[in-house]
Motif scaffolding. Structure first.
Motif, PDB file in Angstrom:
ATOM      1  N   LYS A 137       1.398  -0.887   0.108  1.00 39.24           N
ATOM      2  CA  LYS A 137       0.032   0.571  -0.004  1.00 39.24           C
ATOM      3  C   LYS A 137       0.724   0.930  -0.275  1.00 39.24           C
ATOM      4  O   LYS A 137       2.414   1.195   0.703  1.00 39.24           O
ATOM      5  N   GLN A 138       0.423   2.557  -0.482  1.00 38.60           N
ATOM      6  CA  GLN A 138       0.887   3.609  -0.741  1.00 38.60           C
ATOM      7  C   GLN A 138       0.349   4.581   0.260  1.00 38.60           C
ATOM      8  O   GLN A 138      -0.884   4.801   0.881  1.00 38.60           O
ATOM      9  N   VAL A 139       1.155   5.345   0.850  1.00 40.38           N
ATOM     10  CA  VAL A 139       1.075   5.714   2.719  1.00 40.38           C
ATOM     11  C   VAL A 139       1.413   6.903   2.709  1.00 40.38           C
ATOM     12  O   VAL A 139       3.021   7.146   2.187  1.00 40.38           O
ATOM     13  N   PRO A 140       1.495   8.128   3.036  1.00 42.85           N
ATOM     14  CA  PRO A 140       2.370   8.755   3.256  1.00 42.85           C
ATOM     15  C   PRO A 140       3.564   9.371   4.279  1.00 42.85           C
ATOM     16  O   PRO A 140       3.768   8.111   4.912  1.00 42.85           O
ATOM     17  N   ASP A 141       4.374   9.283   4.286  1.00 40.45           N
ATOM     18  CA  ASP A 141       6.133   9.126   4.487  1.00 40.45           C
ATOM     19  C   ASP A 141       5.415   8.964   6.557  1.00 40.45           C
ATOM     20  O   ASP A 141       5.725  10.152   6.950  1.00 40.45           O
ATOM     21  N   PRO A 142       5.688   7.545   7.526  1.00 39.25           N
ATOM     22  CA  PRO A 142       5.398   7.910   8.651  1.00 39.25           C
ATOM     23  C   PRO A 142       6.512   8.917   9.245  1.00 39.25           C
ATOM     24  O   PRO A 142       6.477   9.078  10.685  1.00 39.25           O
ATOM     25  N   GLU A 143       7.939   8.735   9.007  1.00 41.99           N
ATOM     26  CA  GLU A 143       8.286   9.620   9.892  1.00 41.99           C
ATOM     27  C   GLU A 143       8.308  10.565   9.018  1.00 41.99           C
ATOM     28  O   GLU A 143       9.005  11.930   9.922  1.00 41.99           O
ATOM     29  N   THR A 144       7.459  11.584   8.794  1.00 42.34           N
ATOM     30  CA  THR A 144       7.272  13.449   8.437  1.00 42.34           C
ATOM     31  C   THR A 144       7.431  13.453  10.338  1.00 42.34           C
ATOM     32  O   THR A 144       6.837  13.045  11.000  1.00 42.34           O
ATOM     33  N   PRO A 145       7.505  14.552  10.217  1.00 43.65           N
ATOM     34  CA  PRO A 145       7.647  14.817  11.670  1.00 43.65           C
ATOM     35  C   PRO A 145       6.372  15.221  12.132  1.00 43.65           C
ATOM     36  O   PRO A 145       5.653  16.033  11.451  1.00 43.65           O
ATOM     37  N   ARG A 175       2.426  -5.968   8.789  1.00 43.62           N
ATOM     38  CA  ARG A 175       1.418  -6.807   9.430  1.00 43.62           C
ATOM     39  C   ARG A 175       0.524  -5.072  10.246  1.00 43.62           C
ATOM     40  O   ARG A 175      -0.675  -5.443  11.144  1.00 43.62           O
ATOM     41  N   GLN A 176       1.239  -4.060   9.132  1.00 39.30           N
ATOM     42  CA  GLN A 176      -0.337  -2.768   9.263  1.00 39.30           C
ATOM     43  C   GLN A 176       0.587  -2.039   8.561  1.00 39.30           C
ATOM     44  O   GLN A 176       1.318  -2.118   8.031  1.00 39.30           O
ATOM     45  N   ALA A 177      -0.557  -0.909   8.401  1.00 35.81           N
ATOM     46  CA  ALA A 177      -0.247  -0.265   7.383  1.00 35.81           C
ATOM     47  C   ALA A 177      -0.383   0.831   8.408  1.00 35.81           C
ATOM     48  O   ALA A 177      -0.401   1.140   9.335  1.00 35.81           O
ATOM     49  N   SER A 178       1.195   1.948   8.025  1.00 38.15           N
ATOM     50  CA  SER A 178       1.061   2.918   8.878  1.00 38.15           C
ATOM     51  C   SER A 178       0.343   4.186   8.826  1.00 38.15           C
ATOM     52  O   SER A 178       0.723   5.544   9.419  1.00 38.15           O
ATOM     53  N   ASP A 179      -0.880   4.133   8.228  1.00 41.01           N
ATOM     54  CA  ASP A 179      -1.424   5.399   8.288  1.00 41.01           C
ATOM     55  C   ASP A 179      -2.772   5.215   9.032  1.00 41.01           C
ATOM     56  O   ASP A 179      -3.281   5.653   9.966  1.00 41.01           O
ATOM     57  N   TRP A 180      -3.825   3.847   8.962  1.00 38.39           N
ATOM     58  CA  TRP A 180      -4.836   3.788   9.406  1.00 38.39           C
ATOM     59  C   TRP A 180      -4.390   2.946  10.545  1.00 38.39           C
ATOM     60  O   TRP A 180      -5.694   2.751  11.594  1.00 38.39           O
ATOM     61  N   ASP A 181      -3.344   2.363  10.825  1.00 39.64           N
ATOM     62  CA  ASP A 181      -3.055   1.477  11.794  1.00 39.64           C
ATOM     63  C   ASP A 181      -4.210   0.006  12.217  1.00 39.64           C
ATOM     64  O   ASP A 181      -3.738  -0.110  13.560  1.00 39.64           O
ATOM     65  N   GLN A 182      -4.668  -0.120  11.091  1.00 43.34           N
ATOM     66  CA  GLN A 182      -5.940  -0.764  11.799  1.00 43.34           C
ATOM     67  C   GLN A 182      -4.637  -2.690  11.867  1.00 43.34           C
ATOM     68  O   GLN A 182      -6.122  -3.265  12.766  1.00 43.34           O
ATOM     69  N   ALA A 183      -4.291  -3.293  11.074  1.00 44.19           N
ATOM     70  CA  ALA A 183      -3.915  -4.407  11.332  1.00 44.19           C
ATOM     71  C   ALA A 183      -4.705  -5.411  10.714  1.00 44.19           C
ATOM     72  O   ALA A 183      -4.330  -6.154  11.766  1.00 44.19           O
ATOM     73  N   HIS A 184      -5.661  -5.187   9.870  1.00 41.59           N
ATOM     74  CA  HIS A 184      -6.352  -5.976   9.405  1.00 41.59           C
ATOM     75  C   HIS A 184      -6.960  -6.842   8.286  1.00 41.59           C
ATOM     76  O   HIS A 184      -7.215  -7.810   7.857  1.00 41.59           O
ATOM     77  N   PRO A 236      -6.388   6.334  17.754  1.00 46.10           N
ATOM     78  CA  PRO A 236      -5.748   7.042  16.865  1.00 46.10           C
ATOM     79  C   PRO A 236      -5.125   6.534  15.481  1.00 46.10           C
ATOM     80  O   PRO A 236      -5.694   5.364  15.554  1.00 46.10           O
ATOM     81  N   VAL A 237      -4.631   7.679  14.484  1.00 45.37           N
ATOM     82  CA  VAL A 237      -4.347   7.116  13.188  1.00 45.37           C
ATOM     83  C   VAL A 237      -3.434   7.505  13.171  1.00 45.37           C
ATOM     84  O   VAL A 237      -2.612   8.538  13.465  1.00 45.37           O
ATOM     85  N   TYR A 238      -2.607   7.321  11.628  1.00 45.56           N
ATOM     86  CA  TYR A 238      -1.596   7.801  11.596  1.00 45.56           C
ATOM     87  C   TYR A 238      -0.032   7.138  12.533  1.00 45.56           C
ATOM     88  O   TYR A 238       0.385   8.825  12.757  1.00 45.56           O
ATOM     89  N   GLY A 239      -0.223   6.568  13.501  1.00 37.97           N
ATOM     90  CA  GLY A 239       1.246   6.500  14.390  1.00 37.97           C
ATOM     91  C   GLY A 239       0.386   7.088  16.215  1.00 37.97           C
ATOM     92  O   GLY A 239       1.597   7.442  16.526  1.00 37.97           O
ATOM     93  N   GLY A 240      -1.278   7.447  15.597  1.00 36.78           N
ATOM     94  CA  GLY A 240      -0.767   8.871  17.135  1.00 36.78           C
ATOM     95  C   GLY A 240      -0.967  10.333  16.615  1.00 36.78           C
ATOM     96  O   GLY A 240      -1.251  10.950  16.961  1.00 36.78           O
TER      97      GLY A 240
END
Ligand SMILES: Cc1cc2nc3c(=O)[nH]c(=O)nc-3n(C[C@H](O)[C@H](O)[C@H](O)COP(=O)(O)OP(=O)(O)OC[C@H]3O[C@@H](n4cnc5c(N)ncnc54)[C@H](O)[C@@H]3O)c2cc1C
Lengths: 266, 317
Positions: free
Chosen positions: A10-18, A126-135, B130-134
């Motif tokens: 899945k493409q997601v916004p970079d989760p390391e965005t400050p 294990r999960q996607a870093s946008d919606w974090d549902q892991a399902h 919480p979404v987008y890691g919180g």
């Protein structure tokens, strides 16, 4: 015989965005892409690509297909798994997929896998870093009626079965599952490899195979959401840090301990 | 009336877990709630005095099914089919995450994971998660029934009420067992468990290598606490992943959480934000961790930490 592996990505916004750059447009309930921060392939999905590549490194004859469901794909991002060494990229790309929920994503993935399959292994992060549902990958196993093991950190193919290590809080479980199976991969597997120049060249020549919803026999009506997003917002934080400043850094460390003691925290 | 099936879990002593008691509180807060609690094994001990209408005992999770939850999913699905609840509540644990998701797709129901709030004040069920890691919070309305929800630990205070529920035993569901656990390899942990510690000191990428973790261990030992880490430190191989704190690691809520060389990414904070006091030691004053911390020192840990440890030892002596 070639083992066919499909990796969900899945493409997601970079989760390391400050966090300071993370902004939301509350009128559309969506994330405002920060300037210059590109979309990336979800990190755990790259771990899943790595898992498939490790099977190949181990001598197995594998064909690795990367499958993604979405709209407005950024090819620079989506081709990364190909550059790492995956063989094919299959995209279900349709305007009707713009605002679907994950129950609909599972339906579309299942239809795409039925059309493009059969596959011996279905791997997801294990999960996607946008919606974090892991399902999504778990749900796919249910819809396809296949065995499921989540949080896999190691896998080995033995003919008709896979031997797995599944991460638990203080170690791992050894698990065997028959093939075909659905697995979610966790970062304990190890860092995804960096694409080398040859991989990047090969990926640039490969064209994704694209399905529309109609190709899969689905229409927007089949994809009604079960969850309706009402509001998306950045929570307010009013925490105020008390900075401890000593004469030098060592003195700050000492004063910090004394301050915590004063507060009866230690 | 809102009927709720709450699938409870047990702690190491076999009592209903604190997280499940929090879920009971969350369920009790729904308007016109009628709560049934499902427990694995016999409904004895604290299970038999929960402040709910009914407690149903389902089969124990066998060691071969633990983590895969093929039988456990079938058992809960059978109970859902026979009782038709409006809401099925789990904890966001290993069990809840797997069984909840499987159940949702098996029964074509809505699923919302890791929620920090659930309500039905407006008629239909809505949740906040919480979404987008919180980095953001999302509010969802769940239109279809049942709503299958997992709750984040710490989101509610555990119920302190008791009651006298009726007790039943449910029939097992029929499951197609395919994958199975053949062995469990767990690292023996000495000292206090990270999840239970009142004092936690965690190290991140800023430590620069594995050796500095021994200073963190000294500090943890001095205060009877435990050592945690950021994912960056674990992924680098400096410390085992079992020490990872965060969204995809462990959740901790000590009195004091000291973050050393950790930038304070939302995914890390997701595992420690319910600590009483967060203390940051970081050389970058603009680092996000200072927006989350109550106390902080801007400085190089190599200079700050030894004198901090020495003073702690003096105070304890
Ligand atoms: C879906 C998802 C799930 C995730 N789950 C987790 C999780 O469970 N847990 C987790 O931790 N992360 C998680 N992450 C990763 C997270 O986004 C961050 O990448 C990670 O937490 C960063 O770790 P860090 O703070 O140690 O490293 P960095 O962000 O690199 O920070 C290092 C810090 O050290 C400081 N520093 C450097 N040298 C010194 C020195 N000498 N003295 C003092 N300070 C110094 C720097 O100023 C910097 O602030 C997840 C990410 C995703 C996408």
């Amino acid at each position: 015989m070639t083992v066919r592996i499909v990796v969900l990505a899945k493409q997601v916004p970079d989760p390391e965005t400050p966090p300071s750059q993370f902004k939301i447009d509350e009128s559309t309930n969506s994330v405002i892409p920060p300037n210059g921060v590109p979309l990336v392939v979800n990190g755990f999905d790259l771990n899943a690509v790595e898992a498939a590549l490790l099977l190949r490194d181990g001598g197995a004859d594998v064909e690795i297909t990367v499958l993604s469901v979405g709209n407005e794909f950024v090819m620079d991002a989506m081709k990364k798994p190909l550059a790492m060494g995956a063989d094919r990229l299959v995209l279900v790309d349709d305007e009707g997929l713009d605002k679907i929920d994950s129950s609909a994503t599972v339906k579309v993935l299942a239809a795409a896998i039925e059309k493009d399959g059969p596959f011996d292994l279905i791997l997801g992060g294990r999960q996607a870093s946008d919606w974090d549902q892991a399902h999504v990958t778990l749900g796919l196993a249910e819809v396809l009626g296949l065995p499921l093991v989540s949080l896999v950190q190691k896998l080995e193919l033995n003919g008709d079965s896979v031997s797995l290590q599944r991460v638990i809080p203080d170690g791992y479980q050894a698990i065997t599952a028959p093939v075909p199976a659905v697995l979610t991969i966790t970062n304990e597997l190890g860092e995804p490899r960096y694409p080398n120049l040859r991989g990047i060249m090969q990926a640039s020549r490969k064209k994704p195979e694209i399905f529309s919803l109609a190709d899969l026999g689905l229409s927007a009506g089949d994809l009604a959401p079960k969850l309706e997003l009402k509001k998306l917002y950045v929570p307010e934080s009013n925490k105020q840090v008390e900075l401890i400043e000593g004469e030098d850094e060592a003195d700050s460390g000492k004063k910090l301990a004394l301050r915590l003691r004063e507060e009866k925290l230690i | 009336m809102t009927t709720i099936l709450l699938v409870a879990e047990r702690d190491q002593q076999g009592e209903i877990s604190q997280a499940s008691l929090q879920s009971v509180a969350a369920a009790s807060g729904l308007s016109d709630a009628q709560i049934t609690v499902a427990v694995t094994g016999e409904a004895s001990g604290s299970a038999s005095s929960l402040p709910v209408e009914k407690v149903v005992s389902i089969s124990e999770i066998s060691s071969g099914d633990s983590g895969i939850y093929e039988q456990a999913t079938a058992d809960v699905a059978a109970l859902v089919a026979s009782t038709n609840p409006d809401v099925v509540l789990f904890n966001k644990s290993d069990f809840g995450s797997v069984v909840g998701a499987r159940l949702a797709f098996r029964t074509d129901s809505a699923f919302a994971a890791d929620c920090t709030e659930i309500s039905n004040a407006s008629g239909s069920v809505s949740v906040t998660r919480p979404v987008y890691g919180g980095s953001a919070l999302a509010e969802f309305e769940i239109a279809s029934s049942p709503a299958i929800v997992t709750l984040r630990a710490g989101a509610y205070e555990p119920t302190s009420k008791t009651g006298s529920p009726s007790v039943e035993t449910a029939a097992a569901g029929s499951a197609d067992i395919r994958a199975s656990v053949t062995d469990t390899v767990a690292e023996a942990r000495d000292g206090v468990r990270l999840e239970d510690a009142n004092f936690v000191v965690s190290g991140g990428r800023g430590l620069g290598g594995p050796e500095p973790f021994s200073v963190l261990t000294d500090l943890a030992n001095a205060l009877g606490g435990a050592v945690g880490a950021s994912r960056a430190a674990c992924d680098a191989g400096w410390i085992d992943h079992s020490h990872q704190v965060g969204l995809t690691g462990k959740s901790v809520s000590p009195d004091v959480y000291v973050a050393v060389g950790i930038s304070g990414a939302s995914q890390h904070m997701a595992g420690c934000s319910s600590s009483r006091a967060i203390v940051a030691i970081n050389k970058d004053g603009d680092s996000n961790i200072f927006k989350e911390a109550r106390f902080g020192v801007v400085g190089d840990w190599e200079k700050v930490l030894p004198s901090f440890l020495a003073t702690v030892r003096e105070l304890k002596a």
